[in-house]
Write an enzyme that holds these catalytic residues in place. Structure first.
Site, PDB file in Angstrom:
ATOM      1  N   GLY A  37       0.834  -1.199   0.000  1.00 41.97           N
ATOM      2  CA  GLY A  37       0.000   0.000   0.000  1.00 41.97           C
ATOM      3  C   GLY A  37       0.868   1.249   0.000  1.00 41.97           C
ATOM      4  N   GLY A  78      -0.323   4.546   0.270  1.00 40.10           N
ATOM      5  CA  GLY A  78      -0.953   5.751   0.804  1.00 40.10           C
ATOM      6  C   GLY A  78      -0.109   6.314   1.935  1.00 40.10           C
ATOM      7  CG  LEU A  79      -1.223  10.098   3.796  1.00 42.24           C
ATOM      8  CD1 LEU A  79      -2.144  10.943   4.671  1.00 42.24           C
ATOM      9  CD2 LEU A  79       0.000  10.907   3.405  1.00 42.24           C
ATOM     10  N   GLY A 112       1.379   3.642   4.417  1.00 50.75           N
ATOM     11  CA  GLY A 112       2.407   2.828   3.781  1.00 50.75           C
ATOM     12  C   GLY A 112       3.677   3.629   3.530  1.00 50.75           C
ATOM     13  CG  HIS A 154     -18.351  12.605   5.195  1.00 48.44           C
ATOM     14  ND1 HIS A 154     -19.016  13.775   4.915  1.00 48.44           N
ATOM     15  CD2 HIS A 154     -17.128  12.972   5.648  1.00 48.44           C
ATOM     16  CE1 HIS A 154     -18.222  14.795   5.192  1.00 48.44           C
ATOM     17  NE2 HIS A 154     -17.067  14.338   5.641  1.00 48.44           N
ATOM     18  NE  ARG A 174     -16.034  13.590   9.047  1.00 51.78           N
ATOM     19  CZ  ARG A 174     -14.894  13.363   8.425  1.00 51.78           C
ATOM     20  NH1 ARG A 174     -14.462  12.130   8.275  1.00 51.78           N
ATOM     21  NH2 ARG A 174     -14.184  14.358   7.961  1.00 51.78           N
ATOM     22  CD  GLU A 216     -10.560   3.692   5.618  1.00 52.28           C
ATOM     23  OE1 GLU A 216     -10.040   4.522   4.853  1.00 52.28           O
ATOM     24  OE2 GLU A 216     -11.749   3.324   5.528  1.00 52.28           O
ATOM     25  CB  SER A 246      -8.443   9.609   8.563  1.00 48.80           C
ATOM     26  OG  SER A 246      -8.599  10.661   7.647  1.00 48.80           O
TER      27      SER A 246
END
Lengths: 267, 621
Positions: free
Chosen positions: B10, B12-13, B15, B236, B297, B402, B417
């Protein structure tokens, strides 16, 4: 997909380029996709996945394409639509003339159907050292202060999603040649504007002077026309051209040689 | 450790921060990603990243951030990791600033902050309304720097298929498939980090990117990793309904003054600008005067649902309420939230600066995920570089971002997040290095890798030959509709039971699926057929967890088991209600654990240690 009729419209007519590999012959396949209000090119390609049958009723394979975020921030789904390069996710079918013709980008090696290999763009980011040389990830407190005006300029440059629209539209970029295109040049400008990035500005300018660098720009200005993020790419190219020229002069006058700097002493 | 390599799955942030931490420690890393890492789903995060930097003179402090986060998650979050995260947050924001993130600035040139949901403090740093994109690019740039130095090898367009285990069950590597050449290979690793994001696509249309199928998490669960709190799914409050997905309309719109309203009169057909202020119902502001439009939320989502579905006051009698920024100068909107203004404009075709947006809740985020552990250290934060941090129940297999279960409890606060992803990478990378040093075992024998590769090669060949009547993408669509209808905002046991029955039917139909494509080049359908099975299994975990949890907590709302409304504004002043709360709390303030046995998720519960903050009733009125 819920089918509604808008002005008697029940289907959307697509002509999509199909090519399994570069060793295979390519061809167009036509599809009639049920019309839905608000549909975009990706939602129609998804509909074809659920029913991979051509307009003539022939079973086929689902179309292969790249996409991810579907909200125009990831840069994946760039294709030629009706002869113009753009993001498939934000291309609403209501705004497109039929048949909607989908073709892969021409300036990149084909993977399959509409998917291409854009790694040359990521290689170009290496060539211009598009990053900041931070000392480490430990806590060193905040970075330098920056004005709201500088932030506004840099923010726009930082929204480049490496989508390749600018390369596809550029007459100087060709399949197999080395020109890096507007995206990487604009990234060099972004990091050279940053207060820390300025310290290594010459490294990025050197990258821009190498093979495929800013000198290959033919000033056609197509890039700025097609950028989905409206990044002032031609301004970036002009700015980098000036900086590269200045660096060349400094080098010619030998003012930038390490020996000259050492001889001049501190300050 | 000369040939030692680590695997991160992964880009993303979570990873990429793991990669950076490993590379910074001089380790060699293989990164696997279905898409080029720069196109990962983190780019979709809009509003910002939280950190109690307190540059607004409000007296904000990491302890208040801890309290807001734990309370926002209704005390289901893992407390030491939350404390560690909130204390690290200011340093993380400064680090991102030093990496060149184009954060918005104050007139003095300092980082600007705005207020997000579930807090009363301006704690959210932001780069326009595309903060996730700017953060991901900053990490992507640093990873590219390490790539040039030879420490990082990227495998983009490669899909992680599963783990490789040694005799003792230790994860010693992975099997992955090249999505272009369809080659299958085994990759040895000292430790493997799964940073594969959430499972939004299980819900069909959501705010998630198309790669967020949860397939890796589902596969890890099938291979023995415990999955936790699966039933906690964030919907959301503000998304734009679309044919292909629900596009997120950032919480920052309300942070910058956006107001949610509907016409007071049912069936009012006037254009929004023709409806006078006195005939508009700002239902969030009315019910929650303190937090207004910035309630958490889950609360905002339930209120919008109630207004549309129970009161029939949705716009045009349908699902939808106004999110209105037309009172804010266009110049301010463009300086602070231009990114999302443009999304609305491009995809809906109306200018939100002139006409109020029409929005409705959409599935967004999974608080639950692979169960991970932490070693509490001094100050009740995770012990630095302890091998247990971010570790799943499978030795050598880590999870962060996540895909892990820890940081957000029953409901995630906006702008937490991006923070939890980066923090998980910051502590996960060092944990993996410590683990590899302490595991004290010899390198796994080559036979394990060859065996695992062969298993997958045969499995994929089997899938390729599937020629049944069922279309996998149609099954996925039905799965999404089923889960969205029954396992999102309002849940009843009756519907959840039927959902589980229907999931069994879908699994049965999967066995009669058609792979649609037999090509050996970029065969995406083949990969999807494999993913779909993992999605169905994970959907079962989510639905069963929801069925068995007979209470309402955060995003998990069961009207049949909700506490009554307290008689006092502050529920702590209502002793009768407090008794009910105490009973509920003792029974249900527990982590749901799902493990895969005999084709079923076996559900058990684990007490949550509360060394940082004692739970209390959660209310925002």
């Amino acid at each position: 997909m819920e089918t509604r009729t808008a002005g008697g419209r029940t289907h959307v007519h697509f002509k999509i380029w199909r090519q399994e590999t570069t060793d295979h012959e390519g061809r167009f396949e036509e599809f009639k996709v049920p019309y839905a209000k608000g549909a975009n090119v990706i939602s129609c390609l998804m509909e074809i996945q659920r029913n991979p049958v051509t307009a003539e009723g022939k079973r086929t394979t689902p179309v292969v394409w790249d996409s991810n975020c579907l909200e125009e921030v990831c840069g994946s789904c760039t294709v030629n639509i009706n002869g113009r390069v753009r993001m498939a996710c934000s291309s609403l079918v209501d705004h497109l003339a039929e048949p909607i013709v989908l073709e892969p980008l021409q300036k990149f090696p084909l993977v399959r159907d509409l998917a291409v290999d854009r790694s040359r763009m990521f290689d170009a980011l290496k060539q211009v050292t598009a990053w900041l040389n931070i000392d480490g990830t430990h806590d060193l407190g905040p970075g330098p202060r920056q004005s709201q005006g500088d932030q506004a300029v840099m923010y726009v440059l930082s929204t480049c999603m490496t989508c390749a629209c600018c390369l596809e539209a550029c007459p100087q970029v060709q399949l197999g040649n080395a020109f890096m295109g507007a995206a990487a040049i604009s990234q060099a400008r972004l990091f050279n504007m940053n207060p820390s990035g300025k310290m290594n500005a010459d490294d990025r300018l050197s990258g821009l002077m190498e093979r495929g660098g800013v000198q290959d720009c033919g000033k056609a200005q197509n890039c700025v026309e097609v950028c989905p993020k409206e990044i002032p790419l031609t301004t970036s190219i002009a700015a980098m051209n000036r900086e590269v020229t200045k660096l060349l002069f400094r080098r010619i006058l030998s003012l930038d040689l390490p020996s000259a700097r050492a001889a001049a002493g501190p300050g | 450790m000369a040939d030692a390599r680590f695997t991160v799955v992964g880009g993303g942030l979570a990873g990429l921060m793991t990669v950076i931490k490993l590379a910074e420690a001089g380790q060699k890393v293989d990164v696997f990603s279905i898409v080029p890492v720069k196109r990962s789903h983190s780019v979709c995060a809009q509003g910002g990243i939280n950190g109690a930097v307190n540059t607004k003179g409000e007296g904000d402090h990491p302890d208040i951030h801890v309290k807001d986060t734990l309370r926002g998650g209704d005390f289901l979050a893992e407390q030491t990791s939350v404390k560690g995260m909130c204390y690290a947050a200011p340093g993380i924001i400064y680090l991102l600033d030093r990496m060149g993130v184009t954060f918005n600035r104050t007139p003095e040139g300092l980082l600007d902050f705005r207020r997000f949901g579930g807090t009363l403090y301006n704690r959210t740093a932001f780069a326009g309304a595309t903060t996730g994109q700017q953060l991901l690019y900053a990490l992507d740039e640093q990873v590219r720097r390490y790539e040039v130095q030879g420490l990082v090898q990227k495998y983009e367009y490669w899909e992680w298929l599963g783990t490789v285990r040694d005799e003792g069950g230790r994860c010693v590597g992975s099997v992955a498939m090249d999505l272009n050449t369809m080659e299958i290979r085994a990759f040895p690793a000292e430790a493997v980090m799964l940073a594969t994001g959430g499972p939004g696509i299980i819900f069909g249309r959501s705010t998630n990117s198309v790669i967020n199928t949860g397939t890796a998490a589902g596969r890890a669960y099938l291979e023995g990793a415990t999955y936790a709190n699966g039933e906690f799914v964030q919907v959301h409050p503000t998304s734009i309904p679309g044919e292909d997905k629900l596009r997120l309309m950032s919480e920052s719109v309300r942070a910058e003054g956006g107001r949610v309203w509907v016409p007071k009169k049912k069936g009012d057909t006037r254009a929004p600008k023709d409806i006078p202020e006195s005939e508009r119902w700002h239902f969030l502001e009315e019910k929650y005067p303190k937090y207004g439009n910035l309630v958490p939320r889950d609360v905002a989502t339930r209120e919008i649902f109630h207004v549309c579905r129970d009161l029939g006051l949705g716009l045009g009698g349908k699902d939808g309420v106004y999110l209105d920024v037309t009172h804010i100068p266009a110049k301010v909107l463009d300086a602070k939230i231009k990114g999302v203004m443009e999304i609305y404009e491009k995809f809906v075709g109306e200018d939100p600066r002139v006409t109020p947006m029409v929005i409705f809740p959409g599935m967004h985020y999974s608080m639950g995920g692979l169960y991970v552990q932490f070693q509490p250290g001094k100050n009740l934060e995770p012990e630095p570089a302890h091998p247990k941090n971010q570790a799943t129940t499978v030795p050598g297999l880590y999870a962060g971002g996540e895909v892990d279960h820890a940081y957000h409890g029953a409901n995630r606060l906006g702008a937490n997040s991006l923070l939890s992803c980066i923090y998980a990478g910051m502590i996960g990378g060092p944990a993996m290095v410590s683990y590899s040093k302490s595991s004290g075992q010899k390198a796994a024998a080559p036979k394990h890798f060859e065996a695992a590769r062969k298993v997958w090669q045969e499995r994929i060949e089997q899938l390729r030959k599937m020629e049944g009547p069922e279309n996998p993408y149609r099954i996925a669509r039905e799965l999404g509709e089923l889960m969205t209808e029954n396992v999102t905002v309002v849940r009843t046991n009756d519907k959840l039971r039927k959902t589980i029955e229907k999931l069994a039917e879908l699994k049965d139909r999967w066995k009669r699926v058609n792979a649609l494509d037999s090509s050996n080049n970029a065969n995406r359908s083949l990969s999807f057929v494999n993913q779909l099975w993992n999605m169905l299994e994970l959907a079962h975990v989510i639905a069963k967890g929801a069925l068995l949890r007979d209470e309402s907590r955060g995003a998990h709302y069961k009207p049949d088991f909700s506490l009554p409304e307290p008689k006092t504004n502050d529920p702590r002043e209502d002793p009768e209600w407090m008794k009910l709360w105490q009973i509920r709390h003792e029974k249900w303030a527990k982590t749901t654990l799902a493990s895969y046995k005999e084709g079923e998720p076996q559900i058990s519960y684990e007490d949550i240690p509360t060394p940082v903050l004692q739970p209390e009733p959660r209310w925002y009125a």
